[in-house]
Design a protein around this motif. Structure first.
Motif, mmCIF file in Angstrom:
data_model
loop_
_atom_site.group_PDB
_atom_site.id
_atom_site.type_symbol
_atom_site.label_atom_id
_atom_site.label_comp_id
_atom_site.label_asym_id
_atom_site.label_seq_id
_atom_site.Cartn_x
_atom_site.Cartn_y
_atom_site.Cartn_z
ATOM 1 N N SER A 18 0.836 -1.356 0.008
ATOM 2 C CA SER A 18 -0.094 -0.064 -0.053
ATOM 3 C C SER A 18 0.887 1.576 0.079
ATOM 4 O O SER A 18 1.752 1.279 0.546
ATOM 5 C CB SER A 18 -0.971 -0.004 1.170
ATOM 6 O OG SER A 18 -1.466 1.308 1.313
ATOM 7 N N ARG A 19 0.379 2.326 -0.599
ATOM 8 C CA ARG A 19 1.284 3.556 -0.434
ATOM 9 C C ARG A 19 0.833 4.122 0.853
ATOM 10 O O ARG A 19 1.730 5.171 1.138
ATOM 11 C CB ARG A 19 0.446 4.567 -1.775
ATOM 12 C CG ARG A 19 1.214 4.249 -3.014
ATOM 13 C CD ARG A 19 0.694 5.202 -4.057
ATOM 14 N NE ARG A 19 1.238 5.417 -5.384
ATOM 15 C CZ ARG A 19 1.720 4.525 -6.223
ATOM 16 N NH1 ARG A 19 1.136 3.229 -6.180
ATOM 17 N NH2 ARG A 19 2.596 5.026 -7.372
ATOM 18 N N GLU A 20 -0.096 3.737 1.695
ATOM 19 C CA GLU A 20 -0.354 4.282 2.867
ATOM 20 C C GLU A 20 0.393 3.316 3.931
ATOM 21 O O GLU A 20 0.380 2.281 3.742
ATOM 22 C CB GLU A 20 -1.625 4.728 3.194
ATOM 23 C CG GLU A 20 -2.121 5.137 4.288
ATOM 24 C CD GLU A 20 -1.363 6.852 4.735
ATOM 25 O OE1 GLU A 20 -0.709 7.262 3.426
ATOM 26 O OE2 GLU A 20 -1.692 7.252 5.680
ATOM 27 N N GLN A 21 0.754 3.993 5.114
ATOM 28 C CA GLN A 21 1.245 3.054 6.119
ATOM 29 C C GLN A 21 0.598 2.853 7.474
ATOM 30 O O GLN A 21 -0.156 4.479 7.538
ATOM 31 C CB GLN A 21 2.944 2.819 6.309
ATOM 32 C CG GLN A 21 3.495 3.762 6.205
ATOM 33 C CD GLN A 21 3.640 4.929 5.090
ATOM 34 O OE1 GLN A 21 3.185 6.048 5.288
ATOM 35 N NE2 GLN A 21 4.034 4.360 4.022
ATOM 36 N N ILE A 22 0.645 2.347 8.276
ATOM 37 C CA ILE A 22 -0.012 2.374 9.649
ATOM 38 C C ILE A 22 1.130 1.991 10.626
ATOM 39 O O ILE A 22 1.927 1.145 10.460
ATOM 40 C CB ILE A 22 -0.993 1.150 9.762
ATOM 41 C CG1 ILE A 22 -2.275 1.505 8.712
ATOM 42 C CG2 ILE A 22 -1.627 1.126 11.241
ATOM 43 C CD1 ILE A 22 -3.178 2.526 9.336
ATOM 44 N N GLY A 23 1.113 2.898 11.680
ATOM 45 C CA GLY A 23 2.059 2.551 12.726
ATOM 46 C C GLY A 23 3.412 3.306 12.509
ATOM 47 O O GLY A 23 3.510 4.063 11.381
#
Lengths: 485, 359
Positions: free
Chosen positions: A186-191
């Motif tokens: 994904s182009r977005e990340q979490i954490g």
């Protein structure tokens, strides 16, 4: 191999790979003694050539178990001595991990191994109208693994950012032997941004095994203009006017008189006569946007009092403009037997002042200095010319380089915009960071590499320095394949 | 000076921030409280609020950078940049609700504009922060290009205050586009949406933002640049994908709603999920199984938002996910953990003064 226990370690290491991919003969090792920072030489005790991720993991775990220092190496183009071998250590070359394991044109991503050459990613993406944006000048030979380790830049950083801005995720073997996966497709990340922390670690955390990069649509149209000015000030003022106008060019570059002289000699580049500086500006995007922006740019340039402006009329003329620009570095090699290049950054508004100081200092010290720089982001590239066969010249050149770096820090900039600290600038880190800050970075390094076996001697100031010898052109530089920026 | 109300520390300067961190064995940093789930719901923490640690420290439009204290409302920054014709291209979220710059970094939230030039992580340049030992440290730089030292500023993006207290942050900014046009494109289901994302994303058009509402069956595409160019590009887009140009007021209302997460429930649970466009069908099937669930798709199909009414049961999420409000676990999807993560926590916060990553 002097000591018997080291010989035993090497014998065990040799057992991990077929004989053809384990090198310890002096002639074989000699090729790995230096990287793009040719002033430094260290002979490793062995060079190993893994072909798979599993082999890299096995090698790193072996090094960890044996406390054996290792340096990961791609094509060896680092300009900061980032892949300089370590005394008593081995070199792990990653060129054979050169597979593009995934290319998804819909999601616009590629997953590549660390030994993949930078331009090979763009070549693979080109049939889909996509490109990999980071474009260091050595892009036809440098590897993505090296780009990740040093967060490499290029001519388009103001608009597109550096390598880190294009890496979405990675799999790596840390110096502890732990295999980690950060980020993802994904182009977005979490954490916390573990991927962002890993990129630019200068090889001190471990070895990236697989890297997920984002691809961008290739701009439909480019508009490239070359403008010549009587003085550097005028060129600088033109840059200020462009920036103030709200335009966001893909690249804004300036070459000074000595760099122009070099490019003219090397590739017969043709510049407006009588110019002390040449400005190159490139707009890019959908054709309608470029056309509208071009009208604004033309008006700004017309008002900036140039000697002459030359817009590229077609793709070929654009290539010629860039060829002159990109050849400036190796071209300088024709003007002087040796040179040092730095990549310090100053706030853009202080570029003029920085150039004046560099000019004054080089006159005062009797050294010639050519300047080619990314004017849009304040990233200097002074090329300090000297003759290494004359005693004291190298030391004098290093002294000038040091003054320039300290000036960058005093102006609120950085000692490195894109080459990394490596061996070359490690002694300047205490000028840029406090003892507490360096301690914090060392603690971080220890979390990834408690034994300090991964690329030791880079980034942090050291007691013992490797032998500094005569600078000279890198063989690939002589061949015109790479250049130092 | 630091005031203490209801056991909350309210530093007014960077120096006071360091003192405040050192003053208690366990500290949780809060901002405007627009993402309440980020602060731990249990444990014996002293609250440190950044609401008095505010102000733009440096802003030089010609450098394309600014530096502001962590508690500065993003609203103030957006206004200051706007006066000079600049912006944060990733469109920070919850600006009207009062979100602070530090909270936005800690949560790692980017809005619609992240589609074209990248997210918050791609614009952060430097930080001053207080580590768990109370030391005030500066990492990164104040210029748009810098490769010296480890990139801790990026690491802090999305790190939810678990590794240090942010004091001051430097960002890169861009000139604001001259004009924008918003197109509404019909998408009967998420598969159609993913197709539009791929078509628009791989085109010559350089789309600025690409969001979608599964409930409305619409994709919203924003173009940005010189007005005369956008007219032509908008016609071409609509020639390939059925839809319409939104009137200016309608477009402004839409982006305001997206920026405020105004489509979500007022209370309830709000979750941000990172995924890929090809995973969208799986996501919508999952959301459809929860009564009253609302969804929104952002950044060209790389972000999915899930809003659940109070009392709804959270389905098992197969993607990395962060809860912004509500009582669901903070990391409510997949969260791979590696040994080195503990090592990094120890390096920055050896006494575990700030909450643990999974606390």
């Amino acid at each position: 191999m002097e000591n018997p226990s080291a010989s035993a370690v090497l014998a065990r290491l040799a057992g991990l790979l077929p004989a053809s991919r384990f090198m310890k003969g002096p002639a074989q090792l000699a090729a790995y003694e230096s990287d793009g920072l040719t002033a430094f030489h260290v002979r490793p005790i062995a060079v190993v050539v893994p072909e798979t991720q599993e082999e890299v993991i096995k090698l790193v775990r072996f090094c960890h178990a044996e406390k054996l220092p290792f340096v990961a190496r791609g094509s060896g183009t680092s300009l900061s001595g980032g892949s300089l071998p370590v005394h008593g250590g081995i070199v792990i070359t990653l060129n054979r991990l050169n597979r593009i394991t995934k290319l998804d044109p819909k999601q616009r991503i590629a997953v590549v191994e660390p030994g993949v050459i930078n331009t090979h990613v763009t070549n693979a993406a080109a049939p889909y109208g996509l490109l990999y944006a980071p474009d260091p000048s050595s892009q036809t030979i440098c590897t993505i693994g090296g780009n990740v380790a040093f967060n490499s830049g290029g001519a388009h950083c103001l608009k597109y950012g550096m390598t880190s801005n294009h890496v979405l995720g990675l799999k790596a073997v840390l110096a502890t032997g732990e295999v980690v996966e950060f980020g993802g497709l994904s182009r977005e990340q979490i954490g916390p941004d573990w991927t962002g922390l890993f990129v630019g670690n200068e090889g001190l955390f471990g070895i990236a095994l697989e890297i997920t990069v984002q691809l961008l649509p290739k701009p439909e149209k480019f508009h490239t203009v070359l403008a010549g000015y009587r003085t550097q000030e005028q060129a600088g003022d033109a840059v200020s006017a462009i920036v103030a106008s709200g335009l966001l060019p893909g690249a804004i570059e300036i070459m000074d008189a000595l760099a122009l002289e070099a490019a003219t000699a090397a590739v017969h580049a043709d510049y407006p006569p009588g110019c002390e500086a040449v400005l190159i500006v490139e707009l890019e995007g959908p054709r309608e946007v470029v056309e509208a922006d071009r009208i604004r740019l033309d008006a700004i340039l017309a008002a900036s009092n140039p000697v002459e402006t030359r817009p590229a009329k077609d793709a070929n003329e654009r290539l010629l403009i860039w060829k002159g620009r990109k050849s400036a570095f190796s071209a300088v090699g024709r003007l002087s037997p040796d040179f040092i290049v730095q990549d310090g950054v100053v706030p853009r508004a202080r570029l003029g002042e920085a150039l004046r100081k560099i000019g004054e200092w080089s006159r005062e010290m009797g050294l010639r200095c050519a300047n080619v720089f990314h004017a849009g982001d304040g990233n200097l590239h002074p090329l300090i010319l000297y003759n290494g066969t004359q005693p004291g010249q190298l030391e004098l050149a290093e002294k000038l380089a040091g003054r320039i770096l300290r000036m960058c820090i005093e102006m609120g900039g950085s000692i490195t915009g894109e080459h990394g600290v490596g061996v070359e600038k490690r002694d300047y880190m205490p000028d840029m960071f406090t003892a507490d800050e360096l301690d914090c970075m060392k603690r971080l390094r220890a979390a990834f590499d408690p034994l300090e076996i991964a690329n030791p001697g880079k980034m942090f100031p050291q007691a013992g320095a490797p032998a500094l010898t005569q600078h000279g052109l890198h063989p690939l530089e002589k061949a015109g394949v790479i250049s130092r920026e | 000076m630091t005031t203490k109300t209801e056991a909350t520390l309210n530093p007014t300067s960077i120096g006071e921030l360091a003192d405040a961190v050192r003053s208690a064995p366990r500290i949780v940093v809060t901002g405007a409280g627009t993402k309440p789930r980020l602060a731990p719901t249990s444990g014996n923490f002293t609250r440190l609020c950044t609401s008095q640690l505010r102000g733009i420290v440096e802003y030089d439009p010609s450098e394309f950078t600014f530096t502001a204290l962590a508690g500065t409302p993003v609203r103030d920054i957006v206004a200051a940049l706007g006066e000079k014709g600049q912006n944060l291209p990733f469109d920070p979220l919850l600006v009207e609700a009062g979100a602070t710059l530090g909270g936005t970094v800690s949560a790692g939230l980017s809005g619609p504009g992240r589609f074209r030039f990248g997210g918050l992580r791609d614009f952060i340049l430097g930080v001053r922060f207080v580590d768990g030992t109370g030391r005030l440290l500066r990492m990164g730089g104040k210029v748009v290009k810098n490769a010296a030292g480890f990139d801790l500023p990026k690491f802090f993006v999305g790190s939810v205050g678990r590794f240090g207290a942010l004091g001051e942050i430097t960002f890169k900014v861009f000139p604001r586009p001259l004009t924008t046009r918003t197109l509404r494109l019909a998408a009967k289901d998420v598969t159609a949406m993913a197709e539009i994302f791929a078509t628009a994303g791989n085109s010559r058009w350089e789309i600025d933002a690409l969001e979608a509402s599964p409930a409305e069956g619409q994709v919203y595409a924003r173009l940005a640049g010189p007005g005369e160019a956008l007219e032509v590009i908008a016609r071409e887009v609509l020639g390939r994908l059925p839809g319409a140009v939104l009137a200016d007021a309608e477009a402004a209302a839409l982006w305001r709603r997206v920026g405020n997460l105004g489509w979500a429930h007022d209370g309830g649970t709000l979750i941000k999920i990172a995924l890929t466009p090809s995973e969208l069908p799986g996501f919508t099937v999952l959301a459809a199984g929860v009564s009253g669930a609302r969804t929104w798709i952002g950044a060209g199909g790389n972000v999915a938002w899930l809003s659940l009414p109070d009392g709804a049961t959270l389905p098992a999420l197969r993607w990395p996910a962060l809860t912004l409000r509500g009582s669901a676990p903070l990391w409510c999807g997949t969260a791979p953990r590696f040994e080195v993560m503990r090592g990094v926590k120890t390096a920055l916060d050896p006494q575990n003064r700030f909450p643990g990553l999974d606390e």
